[in-house]
Write an enzyme that holds these catalytic residues in place. Sequence first.
Site, PDB file in Angstrom:
ATOM      1  N   VAL A   1      -6.064  -0.092   4.089  1.00  0.00           N
ATOM      2  CA  VAL A   1      -6.499  -1.042   3.063  1.00  0.00           C
ATOM      3  C   VAL A   1      -6.323  -0.438   1.672  1.00  0.00           C
ATOM      4  CG1 VAL A   1      -8.453  -2.362   2.152  1.00  0.00           C
ATOM      5  CG2 VAL A   1      -8.072  -2.248   4.619  1.00  0.00           C
ATOM      6  N   TYR A   2      -6.758   0.802   1.496  1.00  0.00           N
ATOM      7  CA  TYR A   2      -6.612   1.475   0.203  1.00  0.00           C
ATOM      8  C   TYR A   2      -5.142   1.533  -0.213  1.00  0.00           C
ATOM      9  CZ  TYR A   2      -6.777   5.152  -3.350  1.00  0.00           C
ATOM     10  OH  TYR A   2      -6.645   5.864  -4.518  1.00  0.00           O
ATOM     11  N   GLN A   3      -4.272   1.972   0.705  1.00  0.00           N
ATOM     12  CA  GLN A   3      -2.851   2.077   0.388  1.00  0.00           C
ATOM     13  C   GLN A   3      -2.259   0.707   0.056  1.00  0.00           C
ATOM     14  OE1 GLN A   3      -2.118   4.151   4.140  1.00  0.00           O
ATOM     15  NE2 GLN A   3      -1.001   5.712   2.999  1.00  0.00           N
TER      16      GLN A   3
ATOM     17  N   THR B   1      -3.806  -1.921  -1.206  1.00  0.00           N
ATOM     18  CA  THR B   1      -4.248  -2.395  -2.522  1.00  0.00           C
ATOM     19  C   THR B   1      -3.495  -1.669  -3.627  1.00  0.00           C
ATOM     20  OG1 THR B   1      -6.106  -0.807  -2.599  1.00  0.00           O
ATOM     21  CG2 THR B   1      -6.551  -3.005  -1.691  1.00  0.00           C
TER      22      THR B   1
END
Length: 244
Positions: free
Chosen positions: A145-147, A149
């Site tokens: 998810v972080y990557q 975004t």
Amino acid sequence: MSKTIVITGAGVGLGRALARRFANEGDHVVLLGRTFSKIKDAADDIGDRALAVKCDVGSPDSVREAFAEIAKTHKTIDVLINNAALFEPFKIADATDDQILNAVITNLAGPMLCVREALPLMVKGSHIINVTSESVDMHFPHLSVYQSTKAGVERFSKSMHQELEGDGIRVTNIRAGQMFEEGKTWDVDPEARKAFGMAAIAAGINLLERPISQFESATDVFRAVIDLPADLHVAAMNLHARSA
């Protein structure tokens, strides 16, 4: 000439280091952050050239109110640095609704909301800098998810460059590498942190052995990008830590 520089996520880490650097060199800085006590402490430490404004970048109303507050003091914004982000490792199969939505709203929608509200205060020669992550192109586990975004923000940077070039507003994307400063803590559940570390080792990435840089070192790059001559533009930069 002194600039007015707005920095999101400015209560700690890179955001605070940037605010301190710019103010010490004569610029006016506006520190935005969800936790007012953190940005207020940082602004008080920096001095008269710093203004703390409470802002949750994931809330459209909060962003609108923050930039309306900025406009009371500063007629124009020379630089907006979208630095605020949530970094929390988890496997998508185990993720809660809040973990997914909070990351997407803060990390991806946040820069969009801030750019939208900043643009009425920006003029020809202004500059938007979006901070993303070296992890976008790395095989890190538990960071889907972080990557995603951060990859989305990079696409947003390219689109904004095309959209705003005719207005004379530059847009730069800076990928940040692993950074550290004394006193900074990582507020992540210990079990999640342990699982992340073990999964990274299994993927061939030993987090404890990777080189790490200082936030202060990274401020040199931001300073150079902001001070580019008017006839130059840097669309993207990649920062990686290295062993000194």
